[in-house]
Enzyme design. Structure first.
Site, PDB file in Angstrom:
ATOM      1  N   THR A 163      -2.928   5.652  -4.515  1.00 16.29           N
ATOM      2  CA  THR A 163      -1.817   6.433  -3.951  1.00 16.29           C
ATOM      3  C   THR A 163      -0.516   6.197  -4.721  1.00 16.29           C
ATOM      4  O   THR A 163       0.222   7.135  -5.012  1.00 16.29           O
ATOM      5  CB  THR A 163      -1.608   6.074  -2.473  1.00 16.29           C
ATOM      6  OG1 THR A 163      -1.481   4.653  -2.345  1.00 16.29           O
ATOM      7  CG2 THR A 163      -2.785   6.537  -1.636  1.00 16.29           C
ATOM      8  N   ASP A 189       0.851  -1.183   0.000  1.00 14.66           N
ATOM      9  CA  ASP A 189       0.000   0.000   0.000  1.00 14.66           C
ATOM     10  C   ASP A 189       0.892   1.240   0.000  1.00 14.66           C
ATOM     11  O   ASP A 189       1.657   1.467   0.937  1.00 14.66           O
ATOM     12  CB  ASP A 189      -0.903  -0.017   1.237  1.00 14.66           C
ATOM     13  CG  ASP A 189      -1.850   1.167   1.266  1.00 14.66           C
ATOM     14  OD1 ASP A 189      -2.599   1.338   0.297  1.00 14.66           O
ATOM     15  OD2 ASP A 189      -1.817   1.919   2.248  1.00 14.66           O
TER      16      ASP A 189
END
Length: 547
Positions: free
Chosen positions: A89, A56
């Site tokens: 992101t 992530d």
């Protein structure tokens, strides 16, 4: 004339631009390998020895020990993307890094930064307009398509192995906290979705539960394990003997005086339990501590109690049960109580709390084999929750697999022909930067990025707007039909954040630092001593350790 302190540093003009661009690109390159379904994970070990394993983007950048002002500006891109869109992101940061790389080439051609900034701004505005034009409307009740959005978000993350099960849970959870506004729009209140994790079982055994889950044990064996018609007191006040604010000493002359002192403490605890009973509460969830003797008295009164309940859990219980969080027990009344039912699952060691008919809060109980697995699962599910809620409220989706980026690049090149001056070169550079996404997707899947990009361009030139890369079969296919779909809002936000960050970096031509060029201000070996700072990465020594 000396106007700056002897410890200060100054980097000017081209050196400042090179310094900033190299720092920003280093951040982008640190997370590029995590992009896509075949992206790799990073292991991050903090100064306390705690290990985080994730792909992530925002988690990686927040966990890394970055000590460079320019690099931290790029980290903000990821944080903004996470806050506004919930996913994308890594894409946002990678595009920002590629924009700066291409800008550097333009700077070497003696193109002024202001021309590049203007060109990037024009391209970003046009690209976001094109995203809206390309996007497909999705109905909030279209379970199949919105479930595909969740599955796409989780692909390549820890949640991928059971993504079908989890995507169904996520869709049902979002559906239950969605309300239709007066103007016909849909509003998703994610505050009414809680997540709890549990180790020891597979992710496929995760559940969606009505109400809240409290991972605590009853304080006393004699307390009831379930209360059907529960009057619940949510307490942010310890049920303990009140201590003086200052250090005190008590002098006693006889054992009787000591006993009187102990009896007074006992009476204090009895009085607190009596206050709870008088409100009509038969269940207490306390955020603070509960004295052992108070536990005994609560059990005698038949009151179920749990202590050290998390603040977030207490807030969620307030939504579920409709009560108030009481910070001072002396002021508690029956009007502060919440109402519902409380039951105990001894196998899972959890309390299940359900509210009344008006309550619509739900809990996702995520299960995994180990702590590291369940932590990554939680991150993946949180991202999927965010994108599903965006898909429901925004109502627009686009094809994934690099399809939207290649189509935008093609349209921006056509748009560049209408732009006059040197800004045209910046628009073309922006289009090239967007094609980083399919190239990196191919690289991370072990495919040839050049061949992939050529094939994708050919498909889009032939009019196939949704042609993207299937990284599993290495084929170019219609990714929309294949169920690889993303939210249009996430793409628009990534374009906006990446462009603004790149333009902010390009606009700087002078760096003046009071000490070394790091944000921490320390002079340790890794912290970016002045000599290391000029090399381009400044105080990002921590990055090497983190990776």
């Amino acid at each position: 004339m000396i106007i700056m302190g002897e410890d200060s540093q100054r980097v000017k003009d081209k050196d400042a631009q090179e310094y900033n661009i190299s720092a920003a690109r280093a951040v982008a390159e640190a997370v590029r390998s995590t992009l896509g379904p075949k992206g790799m994970d990073k292991m991050l070990v903090d100064s306390m020895g705690d290990v985080t394993i994730t792909n992530d983007g925002v988690t990686i950048l927040q966990t890394m020990d970055i000590d460079n002002p320019t690099a931290e500006m790029i980290v903000e891109v990821a944080e903004t993307q996470e806050d506004e869109a919930g996913d994308g992101t890594t894409t946002a940061v990678a595009i920002a890094g590629e924009l700066l790389k291409n800008a550097e080439d333009l700077l070497e051609q003696e193109i002024h930064p202001t021309a590049i900034i203007k060109g990037f701004h024009l391209a970003s505005e046009q690209a976001r307009a094109e995203v809206d034009d390309i996007a497909t409307a999705v109905d909030p009740d279209d379970e199949e398509l919105i479930t595909k959005v969740a599955e796409t978000s989780m692909t390549g993350k820890g949640a991928e192995l059971e993504k079908e099960v989890l995507a169904d849970l996520i869709y049902r959870a979002v559906k239950q906290v969605t309300v239709e506004a007066d103007d016909g729009s849909h509003v998703v209140d994610l505050e009414n979705i809680s997540m709890e994790t549990q180790t020891g079982r597979s992710a496929g055994e995760s559940e969606l539960l009505q109400g809240a889950v409290v991972d605590k044990d009853p304080l006393h064996d004699d307390m009831p394990s379930a209360v059907e018609d529960a009057n619940v007191l949510l307490l942010n006040d310890p049920i303990e003997v009140e201590e003086a604010d200052v250090d005190t000493q008590v002098s006693i002359d006889s054992p009787d005086q000591l006993q009187q002192f102990l009896d007074q403490e006992e009476d204090q605890l009895k009085e607190k339990v009596q206050q709870i009973k008088e409100t009509g509460a038969n269940v207490v969830f306390c955020q603070k501590g509960v004295d052992d003797l108070a536990q005994h008295y609560l059990a005698k009164e038949g009151i179920l109690a749990a202590r050290r309940v998390k603040k977030s859990d207490l807030g969620f219980l307030k939504n579920i049960l409709g009560g108030n969080i009481v910070s001072d027990l002396d002021s508690a009344t029956a009007a502060d109580l919440g109402h519902g039912s409380v039951s105990r699952d001894d196998a899972d060691e959890l309390f299940y709390v359900e509210g009344g008919a008006d309550a619509h809060g739900v809990t996702l109980l995520l299960r995994g084999s180990t702590d590291h697995v369940v932590d990554e699962l939680e991150r993946g599910v949180q991202d999927a929750l965010d994108v599903v809620s965006t898909a429901v409220s925004d109502g627009r989706i686009v094809a994934g697999g690099g399809a939207i980026e290649v189509e935008l690049a093609s349209r921006l090149r056509d748009f560049a022909d209408s732009v006059e001056g040197r800004e045209q070169l910046a628009v073309e550079a922006f289009a090239d930067s967007l094609e980083l996404v399919p190239r990196v997707l191919a690289e991370n899947a072990g495919l040839d990025s050049i061949d992939t990009l050529v094939d994708l361009r050919a498909a889009h030139e032939a009019g196939d707007e949704t042609a993207g890369l299937n990284v599993f079969s290495s084929d170019i296919e219609d990714t929309f039909d294949a169920g690889v779909v993303e939210t249009a809002h996430a793409k628009e936000q990534a374009l906006s954040s990446a462009t603004e960050a790149a333009n902010l970096v390009l606009k700087i031509d002078d760096i003046i630092a009071a000490g070394d060029l790091s944000t921490g201000g320390n002079d340790d070996e890794e912290g970016g001593a002045p000599g290391g700072g000029m090399g381009g990465m400044g105080g990002m020594g921590g990055m090497g350790g983190a990776m």
